[in-house]
Design a protein around this motif. Structure first.
Motif, short mmCIF file in Angstrom:
data_model
loop_
_atom_site.label_atom_id
_atom_site.label_comp_id
_atom_site.label_asym_id
_atom_site.label_seq_id
_atom_site.Cartn_x
_atom_site.Cartn_y
_atom_site.Cartn_z
N THR A 66 0.80 -1.26 -0.10
CA THR A 66 0.04 0.02 -0.07
C THR A 66 0.88 1.23 -0.01
O THR A 66 0.48 2.25 -0.49
CB THR A 66 -0.78 -0.13 1.18
OG1 THR A 66 -0.16 -0.05 2.45
CG2 THR A 66 -1.85 -1.06 1.26
N HIS A 68 4.14 1.24 -0.95
CA HIS A 68 5.04 1.13 -2.39
C HIS A 68 4.37 0.47 -3.52
O HIS A 68 4.72 -0.84 -3.76
CB HIS A 68 6.48 0.25 -1.81
CG HIS A 68 7.07 1.15 -0.91
ND1 HIS A 68 6.93 0.75 0.51
CD2 HIS A 68 7.96 1.99 -1.04
CE1 HIS A 68 7.59 1.57 1.36
NE2 HIS A 68 8.45 2.29 0.49
N PRO A 69 3.24 0.99 -3.95
CA PRO A 69 2.30 0.09 -4.72
C PRO A 69 3.14 0.02 -6.35
O PRO A 69 2.98 -1.32 -7.04
CB PRO A 69 1.15 0.99 -5.22
CG PRO A 69 1.73 2.49 -4.58
CD PRO A 69 2.64 2.24 -3.73
N LEU A 70 4.10 0.90 -6.81
CA LEU A 70 4.73 0.67 -7.82
C LEU A 70 5.95 -0.31 -7.68
O LEU A 70 6.04 -1.25 -8.52
CB LEU A 70 4.99 2.04 -8.60
CG LEU A 70 3.69 2.67 -8.93
CD1 LEU A 70 4.08 3.87 -9.68
CD2 LEU A 70 2.80 2.04 -9.86
#
Lengths: 233, 493
Positions: A66, A68-70
Motif C-alpha cells: 500500500t 510502495h504500490p509501484l
C-alpha cells in the motif's frame, strides 16, 4: 518474498479475509485451496494492491504494497485464470509491450522470441494476432511475460482452470522452472491434484480464514483430499 | 495512493510505450480505417467547397467593387446631390480564413448600398431576421472539426479504460507496475495521434490551399491567425480526448462510457448552441427588420430628444442667418438647399447611430451571453474564437458596416459640399464654374470604398474571455481525467 501479516479485508459487515498470516519464500510454490468465496482471489488482489486492506499488511520483498504500490509490482508477475492480452497485437508484440512496461527495454526481438519458444509457443503462432490464440497459448504468453519481467514472485489465480490435461501439465512444468529460478509463487486453485503435484506447500482456506497449512512432501493425494473435504464440511 | 502515484515522476519512455501500443491497436482496427476515411473525405470536401466559394467570392468582390467604382465615376454629369442618390456599393472583404469557417457571413450579407439620406443594412439575410446570431452554418472545415472531430475522438477512446476493464487486460496492465499517469498520457498520445492521422492530411492540403490563395500577404498577422486557429482546435480536441479518457476510466463497461460520451457530445454540439441562441435572443431581443425601420423612421421625424427635425432645422437656419448677418436664407453666401440637405443628413446621423449602434450592441450582447455558455460547453468558446480568427464574425461584419457608413457620409458630405458652393457661383462672386452640375472629375473626389478589417490584436482582445474559458476546459478535462484514472486501480479489482 511474499508476506501477509494479519491481513484482513472487509466489505461492510462481510469479512472476505480474516487476519491472514502467510509467508512464501523464494523457491516456494504455495497453493491456496478453497471453495469459491474462501478468500483466495482477495489475497491475490491485496498483494497486487488492487484493493486496500482493512487491516494488516501485504508485503512483497519486504515492502508494504500500500505504501510502495509501484515498486512492489516490479517484483511481481500476475497470471489470472485467463491471461488477457491485446487481440490486435501478435504474441510477440504483446510480450514486447508487457516486458517494456515491466521496465525491460533491453530485450531484442530474438530474446523475446526465445522466451516464447521456451514456454512452448509454436514458431508460427508468435507472429499471429493474439485474438486467434487458445487459452493454453495465452497462459504460455503469461508465463513468458513473467520470465521476461524476471519476476521474483508470481501470483497465479486459478491459472490452469479450463486447460486440457496436457496444457495443464506443461504449465506446471513451466512453474517448476520458475521455482527453480528462485521465484516465490502463490497459486490459488481448486485443483487438488495440481496443487499436490506442483506445490511445495498448501494452504486450505475457508470463509476468509486459513484453516490449515501442509507441506506437499508430507501428504499423499488421498490425505490431501480427505483433509480438504473435512475443512469444507 | 493512486493520486500519489499520479504525481510521481516517471521516465517519459513508459508513456511512449503505452502510446505506441495504443496507436498500433487503433490503426489495425478496421473501424478506425472507415471512420478516418469518412472524416478525411468530409474534411476535404468541406475545404474544397470553402476554397471554391472563397476564391469565387474574392474574385467577384474585387471585380464588382471595381465595376461599381467605375459606374460611380461614369454615372454621367448631374447634380451632385443626385449623384449621392445614385450612390455606390460597398462590398465586404472575405475573412482571411472564411473558407475554413464562414461563421455568420451567410446570415449577414456582404453587399451594402450607400446612398443619400439612408443608412442601409447589408443585402442578403440580415442578422435580425435569423435566429439571433446564428450558430450553425454551411458544411465547412470548421463545422466538421467542431462536430465530427469530438465524435471521432470518442469512438477512438471510449474503450481506452472501460474496454480494458471488460477484457481483463487492465488488471494485467496494472500488475506490471505502470502508474496511472503514464497510462493516461500514453493513451492520450496514442489516441490523439490516431485522430491526427485522420486530420493531418486535411491540414496539409489546407496549407497547400493557403499557399495557392496567396492571402498571407494581405491579411493581418495571417500566420499567427492560422497558428492560433490550430491551437484552439487542438485545445478543443484535447478537451474531448481527456473527457473521453476520464469517462472511460470511471465507466464499468464500454457501453456505459459510449452512452455518457455521446450524450455529452449531443448536449455540447446541438442542445447548448441552440438553447444559448434562443436564450440570448430572449434576454436581449433584437427587433424585426420592419420594426427596426419603422422606429428609426419615426425618430427621424420626431427627433430622439423629442424636438422635431423641422424645428431643429429652423433653429439652425436662424443661427446661420445670424452668423452671416442676413435676413433670409436666400441671401446666404451658400446654396441653401445643399446646406439644408447636409444638415438634415447630419440630424439623421444621430438617429442612425442610435439605432444601428443599439442593434449592434444587442447582437454583441447576444453573442457575449452565448459565449458565457462556454462555461458548460467548450464548443461555444471555440465557435466564437474560430469565427473571430476567420474574420467571419460579428466584429468583422460590424467593422465593414461602420466603414461603409463612414464612407457613405463622406460621399454625401462631399457631394453636398460641392453643391453648397453653387450659390457663390450663382451670385457671380466667385468662379464661373457651375457647381450645380458635377462631372467625373467631381465624382473622383470621393475615393473608392475600402476598409481595414479588425486586427488580430482586436480579435484576441474581443475574444480573450472565450480563449480563457477554452483553456480552463482543457485544464479541467485533464484534471478530471487524472482523477478518474487515479481511481482505476480500485475499479479494476
Amino acid at each position: 518474498m511474499l508476506e501477509a501479516i494479519k491481513l484482513k479485508k472487509t466489505y461492510g459487515d462481510f469479512e472476505a479475509l480474516k487476519g491472514l498470516d502467510l509467508k512464501i519464500n523464494a523457491g516456494d510454490i504455495y497453493c491456496l485451496l478453497g471453495a469459491n468465496g474462501a478468500g483466495k482471489s482477495t489475497t491475490i488482489n491485496l498483494f497486487l494492491n488492487f484493493i486496500d486492506p482493512s487491516e494488516g499488511q501485504a508485503k512483497v520483498n519486504g515492502l508494504d504494497v500500500t505504501t510502495h504500490p509501484l515498486e512492489t509490482k516490479k517484483f511481481l508477475a500476475y497470471i489470472p485464470e485467463t491471461v488477457m492480452l491485446y487481440g490486435n497485437l501478435t504474441g510477440l508484440e504483446n510480450l514486447a509491450y508487457f516486458a517494456k512496461l515491466g521496465g525491460h527495454n533491453e530485450y531484442s526481438d530474438s530474446d523475446l522470441r526465445n522466451f516464447l519458444k521456451h514456454v512452448g509457443l509454436q514458431d508460427g503462432a508468435v507472429e499471429k494476432r493474439v485474438a486467434a490464440y487458445s487459452k493454453g497459448m495465452r497462459q504460455k504468453v503469461g508465463v513468458a511475460i513473467a520470465l521476461a519481467k524476471q519476476a521474483k514472485a508470481l501470483l497465479l489465480d486459478e491459472p490452469t482452470s479450463g486447460l486440457d490435461p496436457k496444457a495443464s501439465n506443461e504449465f506446471s512444468e513451466l512453474l517448476k522452472q520458475l521455482q527453480g529460478g528462485g521465484a516465490a509463487i502463490l497459486m490459488a486453485t481448486h485443483d487438488l491434484f495440481r496443487a499436490k503435484e506442483t506445490g511445495t506447500r498448501i494452504g486450505i482456506m475457508r470463509e476468509g480464514r486459513l484453516m490449515q497449512q501442509l507441506s506437499t512432501d508430507e501428504v499423499s493425494h488421498a490425505d490431501l483430499e480427505r483433509i480438504y473435504l473435512e475443512h469444507m464440511h | 495512493m493512486a493520486e500519489a502515484s499520479l504525481s510521481r515522476v516517471t521516465p517519459p519512455s513508459m508513456v511512449g510505450v503505452v502510446a505506441r501500443k495504443e496507436f498500433t491497436e487503433i490503426i489495425r482496427d478496421g473501424r478506425f480505417k472507415w471512420t478516418a476515411i469518412i472524416m478525411v473525405m468530409l474534411l476535404l470536401t468541406a475545404l474544397a467547397t470553402g476554397w471554391q466559394k472563397y476564391t469565387a467570392y474574392s474574385e467577384v468582390q474585387a471585380a464588382a467593387q471595381g465595376e461599381t467604382n467605375h459606374q460611380w465615376l461614369k454615372q454621367g454629369d448631374k447634380n451632385p446631390h443626385s449623384a449621392a442618390h445614385y450612390g455606390n456599393y460597398a462590398f465586404k472583404q472575405a475573412g482571411p480564413l472564411s473558407f475554413f469557417d464562414n461563421g455568420i457571413e451567410p446570415y449577414t450579407g456582404n453587399l451594402l448600398f450607400m446612398e443619400a439620406h439612408k443608412q442601409n443594412l447589408a443585402i442578403s439575410r440580415p442578422a435580425n431576421d435569423s435566429s439571433a446570431v446564428s450558430r450553425f452554418g454551411d458544411l465547412n472545415g470548421a463545422m466538421i472539426l467542431q462536430v465530427l472531430m469530438p465524435l471521432l475522438i470518442i469512438f477512438l477512446g471510449f474503450t481506452a479504460f472501460s474496454g480494458e476493464k471488460e477484457r481483463g487486460t487492465l488488471r494485467q496492465l496494472l500488475s506490471m507496475g505502470v502508474n496511472q499517469r503514464d497510462l493516461l498520457w500514453g493513451k492520450a498520445i496514442g489516441i490523439g495521434g490516431a485522430a491526427l492521422l485522420a486530420i493531418v492530411p486535411c491540414i496539409v492540403l489546407g496549407a497547400l490551399v493557403l499557399s495557392m490563395l496567396q492571402i498571407s500577404h494581405t491579411a493581418d498577422n495571417f500566420a499567427a491567425r492560422v497558428g492560433l486557429m490550430a491551437l484552439i482546435y487542438t485545445g478543443y480536441g484535447l478537451v474531448f480526448l481527456f473527457l473521453t479518457l476520464g469517462v472511460s476510466a470511471l465507466s464499468s463497461s464500454p457501453r456505459t462510457s459510449l452512452i455518457a460520451l455521446v450524450g455529452f457530445w449531443a448536449f455540447s454540439v446541438f442542445m447548448v448552441p441552440k438553447s444559448a441562441a434562443e436564450i440570448s435572443k430572449a434576454v436581449y431581443p433584437s427587433p424585426s427588420w420592419g420594426e427596426f425601420q419603422a422606429t428609426m423612421r419615426a425618430d427621424q421625424v420626431r427627433g430622439l430628444d423629442g424636438v422635431p427635425t423641422a424645428a431643429k432645422l429652423g433653429k439652425y437656419v436662424r443661427e446661420l442667418m445670424k452668423q452671416y448677418n442676413v435676413d433670409s436664407p436666400t441671401k446666404l453666401p451658400l446654396y441653401f438647399p445643399a446646406v439644408r440637405m447636409q444638415k438634415l443628413e447630419e440630424f439623421d446621423h444621430e438617429v442612425f447611430d442610435h439605432h444601428y449602434n443599439g442593434l449592434r450592441d444587442t447582437y454583441m450582447a447576444q453573442r457575449r451571453l452565448q459565449d458565457a455558455f462556454g462555461i458548460m460547453d467548450p464548443l461555444m468558446s471555440l465557435k466564437s474564437l474560430s469565427m473571430g480568427l476567420s474574420g467571419s464574425d460579428l466584429l468583422h461584419h460590424d467593422r465593414y458596416t461602420r466603414s461603409a457608413e463612414e464612407h457613405r457620409r463622406m460621399m454625401v458630405s462631399k457631394m453636398n459640399g460641392y453643391l453648397s458652393k453653387a450659390a457663390v457661383d450663382l451670385n457671380g462672386v466667385s468662379s464661373s464654374s457651375n457647381y450645380m452640375t458635377a462631372d467625373e472629375a467631381v465624382f473622383s473626389i470621393v475615393p473608392s470604398f475600402s476598409y481595414t478589417p479588425p486586427t488580430l490584436e482586436e480579435v484576441t482582445k474581443e475574444y480573450g474571455s472565450a480563449f480563457a474559458i477554452l483553456a480552463a476546459w482543457v485544464l479541467a478535462s485533464i484534471v478530471f481525467a487524472a482523477a478518474a484514472v487515479g481511481r482505476v486501480r480500485k475499479v479494476s479489482a
